[in-house]
Design a protein around this motif. Structure first.
Motif, PDB file in Angstrom:
ATOM      1  N   ARG A  14       0.775  -1.299  -0.043  1.00 31.83           N
ATOM      2  CA  ARG A  14       0.020   0.045   0.055  1.00 31.83           C
ATOM      3  C   ARG A  14       0.983   1.015   0.038  1.00 31.83           C
ATOM      4  O   ARG A  14       0.208   2.405  -0.587  1.00 31.83           O
ATOM      5  N   LEU A  15       2.211   1.179   0.446  1.00 33.94           N
ATOM      6  CA  LEU A  15       2.970   2.334   0.400  1.00 33.94           C
ATOM      7  C   LEU A  15       3.554   2.518  -0.940  1.00 33.94           C
ATOM      8  O   LEU A  15       4.350   3.600  -1.047  1.00 33.94           O
ATOM      9  N   MET A  16       3.762   1.516  -1.846  1.00 30.02           N
ATOM     10  CA  MET A  16       4.564   1.652  -2.767  1.00 30.02           C
ATOM     11  C   MET A  16       3.618   2.468  -4.045  1.00 30.02           C
ATOM     12  O   MET A  16       2.565   2.491  -4.134  1.00 30.02           O
ATOM     13  N   ASP A  17       4.600   2.926  -4.937  1.00 31.69           N
ATOM     14  CA  ASP A  17       4.057   3.855  -5.903  1.00 31.69           C
ATOM     15  C   ASP A  17       4.265   3.060  -7.375  1.00 31.69           C
ATOM     16  O   ASP A  17       5.274   2.812  -7.620  1.00 31.69           O
ATOM     17  N   PHE A  18       3.047   2.482  -7.887  1.00 27.80           N
ATOM     18  CA  PHE A  18       2.915   2.001  -8.893  1.00 27.80           C
ATOM     19  C   PHE A  18       1.589   2.194  -9.702  1.00 27.80           C
ATOM     20  O   PHE A  18       0.551   2.266  -8.817  1.00 27.80           O
ATOM     21  N   LYS A  19       1.273   1.706 -10.812  1.00 27.84           N
ATOM     22  CA  LYS A  19      -0.094   2.198 -11.339  1.00 27.84           C
ATOM     23  C   LYS A  19      -0.905   0.554 -11.022  1.00 27.84           C
ATOM     24  O   LYS A  19      -0.715  -0.396 -11.655  1.00 27.84           O
ATOM     25  N   ARG A  20      -1.887   1.072 -10.135  1.00 23.78           N
ATOM     26  CA  ARG A  20      -2.656   0.008  -9.937  1.00 23.78           C
ATOM     27  C   ARG A  20      -3.944  -0.285 -10.941  1.00 23.78           C
ATOM     28  O   ARG A  20      -4.222   0.628 -11.557  1.00 23.78           O
ATOM     29  N   GLY A  21      -4.243  -1.515 -11.109  1.00 28.23           N
ATOM     30  CA  GLY A  21      -5.240  -1.888 -12.000  1.00 28.23           C
ATOM     31  C   GLY A  21      -6.690  -1.676 -11.592  1.00 28.23           C
ATOM     32  O   GLY A  21      -6.987  -1.330 -10.476  1.00 28.23           O
ATOM     33  N   THR A  22      -7.398  -1.308 -12.599  1.00 30.53           N
ATOM     34  CA  THR A  22      -8.673  -0.732 -12.469  1.00 30.53           C
ATOM     35  C   THR A  22      -9.483  -2.164 -12.099  1.00 30.53           C
ATOM     36  O   THR A  22      -9.260  -3.467 -12.505  1.00 30.53           O
ATOM     37  N   LEU A  59      -3.378  -9.122  -5.855  1.00 28.05           N
ATOM     38  CA  LEU A  59      -4.627  -8.653  -6.713  1.00 28.05           C
ATOM     39  C   LEU A  59      -5.654  -7.907  -6.176  1.00 28.05           C
ATOM     40  O   LEU A  59      -6.231  -6.833  -6.549  1.00 28.05           O
ATOM     41  N   ASP A  60      -6.153  -8.301  -4.886  1.00 24.85           N
ATOM     42  CA  ASP A  60      -6.919  -7.451  -4.031  1.00 24.85           C
ATOM     43  C   ASP A  60      -6.728  -5.947  -4.230  1.00 24.85           C
ATOM     44  O   ASP A  60      -7.195  -4.876  -4.032  1.00 24.85           O
ATOM     45  N   GLU A  61      -5.058  -5.836  -4.011  1.00 23.57           N
ATOM     46  CA  GLU A  61      -4.362  -4.472  -3.800  1.00 23.57           C
ATOM     47  C   GLU A  61      -4.255  -3.708  -5.032  1.00 23.57           C
ATOM     48  O   GLU A  61      -3.532  -2.959  -5.259  1.00 23.57           O
ATOM     49  N   GLY A  62      -4.487  -4.541  -6.217  1.00 21.65           N
ATOM     50  CA  GLY A  62      -4.444  -3.844  -7.581  1.00 21.65           C
ATOM     51  C   GLY A  62      -3.359  -4.050  -8.413  1.00 21.65           C
ATOM     52  O   GLY A  62      -2.965  -3.483  -9.029  1.00 21.65           O
ATOM     53  N   VAL A  63      -2.291  -4.921  -7.746  1.00 21.54           N
ATOM     54  CA  VAL A  63      -0.970  -5.115  -8.397  1.00 21.54           C
ATOM     55  C   VAL A  63      -1.124  -6.024  -9.455  1.00 21.54           C
ATOM     56  O   VAL A  63      -1.364  -6.911  -9.898  1.00 21.54           O
TER      57      VAL A  63
END
Length: 85
Positions: A14-22, A59-63
């Motif tokens: 949750r602290l990481m900066d990346f483009k999460r999935g829709t 996947l729940d976190e949108g990774v």
């Protein structure tokens, strides 16, 4: 073997900066992961329940699946299930 600390891993992600999935992308990724897991079962390389939980949480976190390996390699010491400090 030690269990994967899912909640600590979730906090770090949750602290990481990346483009999460829709939500739509995540739904497709879930299908892809289920298919990949079935192939692993066929190859007698069945993931542990902890590993299944880890990938489900990611996947729940949108990774995005393409980012998962780099997150895992960046957070865990080689050969360990302990998150690096």
């Amino acid at each position: 073997m030690a269990q994967i600390d899912i909640e600590t891993l979730r906090e770090r992600i949750r602290l990481m900066d990346f483009k999460r999935g829709t939500p739509e992308q995540v739904a497709l990724w879930r299908e892809d992961v289920a298919e990949a897991r079935a192939n692993l079962d066929i190859e007698d390389m069945t993931p542990t329940p902890d590993e299944d939980a880890m990938f489900a949480m990611m996947l729940d976190e949108g990774v995005p699946p393409a980012v998962m390996p780099s997150i895992i390699l960046g957070l865990y010491k080689p050969g360990s299930r302990q998150i690096a400090a």
